[in-house]
Write an enzyme that holds these catalytic residues in place. Structure first.
Site, PDB file in Angstrom:
ATOM      1  CB  ILE A 241      57.512  33.516  24.683  1.00 21.58           C
ATOM      2  CG1 ILE A 241      56.311  34.382  24.300  1.00 21.58           C
ATOM      3  CG2 ILE A 241      58.807  34.212  24.301  1.00 21.58           C
ATOM      4  CD1 ILE A 241      56.173  34.592  22.814  1.00 21.58           C
ATOM      5  CD  GLU A 242      59.940  27.624  29.310  1.00 23.95           C
ATOM      6  OE1 GLU A 242      59.267  28.361  30.070  1.00 23.95           O
ATOM      7  OE2 GLU A 242      60.470  26.578  29.700  1.00 23.95           O
ATOM      8  NE  ARG A 243      55.343  24.679  26.150  1.00 23.65           N
ATOM      9  CZ  ARG A 243      54.195  24.483  26.769  1.00 23.65           C
ATOM     10  NH1 ARG A 243      53.064  24.792  26.164  1.00 23.65           N
ATOM     11  NH2 ARG A 243      54.167  23.987  27.992  1.00 23.65           N
TER      12      ARG A 243
END
Ligand SMILES: Cc1cc2nc3c(=O)[nH]c(=O)nc-3n(C[C@H](O)[C@H](O)[C@H](O)COP(=O)(O)OP(=O)(O)OC[C@H]3O[C@@H](n4cnc5c(N)ncnc54)[C@H](O)[C@@H]3O)c2cc1C
Length: 381
Positions: A241-243
């Protein structure tokens, strides 16, 4: 994927928030090397920006991930990447695991105030001796009765000096490698926790980044997110999700940079004519615009796959890799076509160049994305 009028209205409200609550303070916050997260986050929360996808039971908006995509794109358009990154940490990097795997008690105590912007969260994975190779991390949490006793250090932690709590990845058993790690919520008011150093950086200067120290910090075992020993796996999901946050925001930042540069070349005269009459210059910007649109099509497709419940590891790795490299190229090209003015600190291009450089390093370097993709392709990476 087709975005609706509702997305368009939401996009307009986020753009207005960025233009009224972030951009006017950008220079001052950059100079200070920090922005007031406890003042800004409640305002962001009022717009729903900190908990778009979260359960309304804990103060979230109950919206789907496509709204998070729109928010990240718009935050990426800000004059200053550091604040957008801090909001991204709060909404898409430090809280997804808690929302997905935390107990009701943990969510009431930590998630709800984070979604309301009353508490600032940070994600603490990277250590001085290991970043890319997460399986080598050494910070330990040893069980003593109903407590974890945590010792170790973390570095490059965004929101590190302002955080009220950390989503910490620590080793909770003697199994090596990716086994025996857990995600633990650590309140920064805990005795034994300290900010060892606030770090000075090339870009994203208004985002506070810190080295953190844990000297026998005692937190309840009940602060474990999800299953003890499954921290690595949970963190890998959180990284995905961060990416996507990194890729969505790069779409926004690149689009704005190209818009601004198109305006500049229309006005700037060289050899008696607008710079925009030089075919090389316009073709170069047009090609970059086309590549940003390709990236947006890809991120929208990944968003759609995520909404359908599919594993997006491959799509997110491609998105992060492509976004990091494209943003660097866009930043370099924009500065080039601004000439000497582009090199001046008073022009937006200078900060943009510095801020953009992080995309290929933070949250998994380009080479780590390539390693993930090579493995998925069956290569011995
Ligand atoms: C501004 C900033 C904010 C950050 N915020 C956070 C945060 O909030 N929380 C957090 O936990 N971390 C954070 N990080 C850390 C970030 O995620 C790491 O810096 C990143 O994962 C790289 O780890 P490293 O710095 O230890 O580099 P290393 O692991 O030492 O790698 C150095 C370089 O080696 C190359 N490399 C690495 N692996 C491979 C490979 N397999 N094959 C070929 N080459 C390779 C890459 O070029 C890489 O850049 C932040 C970093 C920065 C700079």
């Amino acid at each position: 994927m087709r975005l609706t009028d509702e997305h368009a209205a939401f996009r307009a409200s986020v753009r207005s928030f960025v233009e009224s609550e972030i951009d006017p303070h950008a220079d001052a916050w950059e100079d200070a090397g920090i922005f007031p997260a406890h003042e800004l986050f409640p305002k962001a929360a009022r717009l729903g920006l900190l908990g778009l996808e979260r359960d309304p039971q804990y103060g979230g908006e109950g919206a789907d991930h496509s709204f998070q995509m729109v928010a990240a794109e718009e935050l990426g358009r800000s004059d200053v990447a550091g604040v957008a990154m801090a909001i991204g940490v709060q909404s898409m990097m430090a809280t997804p695991s808690l929302a997905a795997h935390g107990t009701d008690e943990l969510k009431r105590t930590y998630l709800a105030p984070a979604l309301a912007g009353q508490q600032v969260a940070a994600i603490a994975v990277t250590e001085p001796d290991t970043g890319s190779d997460v399986a080598q991390l050494r910070t330990r949490a040893v069980r003593d009765g109903e407590d974890w006793v945590i010792t170790g250090s973390k570095t490059f932690i965004t929101n590190g000096t302002q955080a009220d709590w950390l989503c910490l990845l620590a080793r909770t058993s003697d199994e090596g490698g990716y086994r025996g790690m857990s995600q633990i919520i650590v309140p920064t008011a805990s005795p034994g926790f300290s900010v060892a150093k606030r770090l000075d950086k090339l870009g994203n200067r208004c985002s506070d980044t810190a080295e953190l120290s844990f000297d026998e910090v005692r937190v309840p075992v009940a602060n474990t997110i999800g299953e003890t020993g499954r921290g690595f796996q949970q963190q890998m999901q959180q990284f995905v999700i961060e990416r996507m946050y990194a890729a969505y925001s790069a779409v926004g930042s690149c689009e704005r940079a190209l818009e601004r540069t198109r305006r500049y070349i229309a006005e700037r005269e060289v050899f008696g004519r607008p710079l925009a009459t030089k075919q090389y210059v316009t073709f170069r910007l047009t090609e970059l615009q086309a590549r940003v649109e390709m990236l947006r099509n890809h991120t929208m497709a990944v968003c759609e796959a995520y909404l359908a419940g599919e594993d997006i590891t491959r799509g997110a790795s491609i998105a992060k890799l492509t976004a990091g490299r494209l943003a660097r190229e866009v930043a370099d090209t924009c500065i080039q076509f601004h000439g000497g003015m582009g090199y001046m600190e008073e022009t937006w291009t200078a900060r943009f160049l510095r801020d953009s450089r992080l995309g290929s390093i933070g949250g998994g370097a380009d080479e780590v994305m390539l390693q993930v993709l090579a493995r998925l392709d069956g290569l011995p990476a």
